[in-house]
Design an enzyme around this catalytic site. Structure first.
Site, mmCIF file in Angstrom:
data_model
loop_
_atom_site.group_PDB
_atom_site.id
_atom_site.type_symbol
_atom_site.label_atom_id
_atom_site.label_comp_id
_atom_site.label_asym_id
_atom_site.label_seq_id
_atom_site.Cartn_x
_atom_site.Cartn_y
_atom_site.Cartn_z
ATOM 1 C CE LYS A 279 -4.482 0.911 0.447
ATOM 2 N NZ LYS A 279 -5.528 -0.043 -0.001
HETATM 3 N N1 GLU Z 1 -7.022 0.096 -3.247
HETATM 4 C C1 GLU Z 1 -7.859 -1.047 -3.504
HETATM 5 C C2 GLU Z 1 -7.962 -1.923 -2.274
HETATM 6 O O1 GLU Z 1 -7.806 -1.465 -1.166
HETATM 7 C C3 GLU Z 1 -7.443 -1.793 -4.759
HETATM 8 C C4 GLU Z 1 -6.075 -2.374 -4.768
HETATM 9 C C5 GLU Z 1 -5.632 -2.920 -6.124
HETATM 10 O O2 GLU Z 1 -6.427 -2.942 -7.048
HETATM 11 O O3 GLU Z 1 -4.467 -3.304 -6.210
HETATM 12 O O4 GLU Z 1 -8.300 -3.075 -2.351
#
Ligand code: GLU
Length: 462
Positions: A134
């Site tokens: 993240k």
């Molecule tokens: N930000 C989204 C999540 O928390 C998507 C992550 C992604 O598609 O890699 O799942």
């Protein structure tokens, strides 16, 4: 939505962390309000039940890498701002690190660490071959114009370019970022990565615009995955989607798509809240018109003031009454979908809530103290790593399409997404019955089971 405006300043758990011994072993400070510790405590509780070996528990209790960068960005008035950005790579036992990048004024290292750990669990639960990561930049994107936003996006990706890659760490959208930001991320990375793999390196980012290698269905994917999960689980609890009443907290990408798709299935959205206010109509709020209103005005406040019932709507209306946030939580509904930020349902909101089921569209919207109250009131909590895994699942489809240079039609995307979500929901239910635990613990058990098996087969290097 600002956490500070809605949540109590502290939400102390009544008991100590169950994983105190691991936190002590790793020298982690026990702050009960810390999202990272709350997240890891819940994961390790599941790991104990699963009897995951201790060395795996301590590996998962800390991210593999925590990258912090400070970078200057020129504002339109010619001044420079020094911004702070993060990329946390939690675990890559199952595949490349994967997870979104958020732009928000409240981003902190521990929050990003928690969200990265949740990505590890999420990818494992839905069985996509990725690990968890993240990122975030501490900036308010609403206070930037388009050019400033572009410069922030490009400078941040160039700051972490050596740490990410199409086969090592693949960012995506999150709160405050979108397909346009992904286009800038991808283009910046492609320019830095050099001519040899220029086109292949497009897949360093998912959630791109369709024209630039994005996948059909990615934008609605998180909301759709949530609907797939509730469609699988709720009818067995005596709650068919037809006629179900719902309230939605946060009406951005996840909330608005969940609302619209629930409405398509015959459910009625009766209350919605976001950072601009809260609205209610017991006859049903038109989820599509509300999405348009939010797109135009930036929030739910003022919806339907001068409107009349929609033509389509025998039972959906373009009008709604403004209500307080407390009234929003107290509105009686079958299903409440928190789709805003973390730690919004504390013990205070949990006391107010009057629903049968919570389906977590946002990551970690419920604090441990809030969850204890919900469970004691008999409210079922369907956890985020299950309910919001649709986004990363379609991200995986996008990456596969880019890698193999094919383009899936929307029916194919929807069908494959549904398979992943239904199987993840069943896996969670199986673990719940086998170990007699709540749904969050069950989802972590189902995710950890896979990670544990892979570690057992691979061993620990050297
Ligand atoms: N930000 C989204 C999540 O928390 C998507 C992550 C992604 O598609 O890699 O799942």
């Amino acid at each position: 939505m600002s956490k500070a405006t809605i949540t109590a300043p502290t939400d102390r758990p009544t008991t100590e962390f169950r994983s105190k011994h691991v936190f002590d072993e790793l020298g982690m400070v026990h702050d009960p309000d810390n999202l990272y510790l709350q997240t890891i405590d819940a994961v390790l509780t599941a790991a104990e039940i699963l009897e995951l070996p201790h060395h795996l528990q301590i590996i998962l209790a800390q991210p593999k890498n925590e990258i912090m960068a400070h970078f200057p960005v020129m504002m339109n008035d010619g001044s420079y701002r020094l911004l702070k950005g993060y990329r946390v790579q939690h675990n890559n036992a199952l595949g490349p690190y994967k997870g979104g990048i958020r732009f928000h004024h409240d981003v902190s290292l521990d929050d990003v660490k928690a969200l990265a750990a949740l990505m590890t669990m999420k990818c494992s639960l839905v069985r996509v071959p990725f690990g968890g990561g993240k990122g975030g930049v501490k900036v308010d994107p609403r206070a930037l114009d388009r050019d400033e936003l572009m410069r922030v996006s490009r400078r941040f990706i160039s700051a972490i370019a050596t740490q990410i890659g199409p086969d090592s760490d693949i960012p995506a959208p999150d709160v405050g970022t979108n397909a346009q930001v992904m286009a800038w991320f991808s283009d910046t990375y492609q320019n830095i990565a050099g001519p040899n793999n220029r086109h292949d390196s497009l897949r360093v980012v998912t959630g791109k615009p369709i024209e630039m290698g994005g996948s059909l269905g990615r934008e609605k994917a998180t909301g759709q995955g949530l609907v797939d999960v509730v469609a699988e689980l709720l009818p067995n609890m005596g709650m068919p989607l037809e006629g179900l009443t719902c309230s939605v907290l946060g009406y951005g990408n996840v909330g608005s798509w969940a609302g619209r798709l629930m409405q398509e299935r015959g459910s009625k959205i009766t209350a919605v809240a976001d950072h601009t206010g809260a609205i209610r109509n017991d006859e049903g709020i038109d989820a599509d018109l509300l999405a348009e209103h939010c797109e135009l005005t930036g929030g739910v406040a003022g919806f339907g003031k001068a409107s009349s019932p929609t033509e389509a709507g025998s039972n959906v209306h373009a009008t709604a009454d403004p209500i307080s946030i407390e009234e929003f939580y107290r509105t009686e509904v079958d299903l409440l979908i928190p789709a805003a930020l973390e730690q919004m349902i504390t013990s205070r909101e949990a006391e107010w809530m009057n629903c049968k089921v919570v389906a977590e569209g946002a990551n970690a919207p419920t604090t441990p103290a809030g969850e204890r109250i919900l469970l004691s009131k008999g409210i079922e909590v369907l956890p985020a790593i299950l309910c919001n895994a649709g986004g990363v699942t379609v991200s995986y489809f996008e990456w596969v399409q880019n890698k193999s240079a094919v383009f899936w039609d929307i029916e194919h995307v929807d069908r494959e997404l549904n398979k992943h979500m239904v199987l993840a929901a069943r896996r969670t239910q199986l673990a719940r019955h086998r170990f007699e635990v709540d749904m969050r613990t069950a989802a972590y058990i189902a995710a950890l089971d896979q990670i544990g098996k892979v570690y057992q087969m691979r061993g620990i290097f050297p």
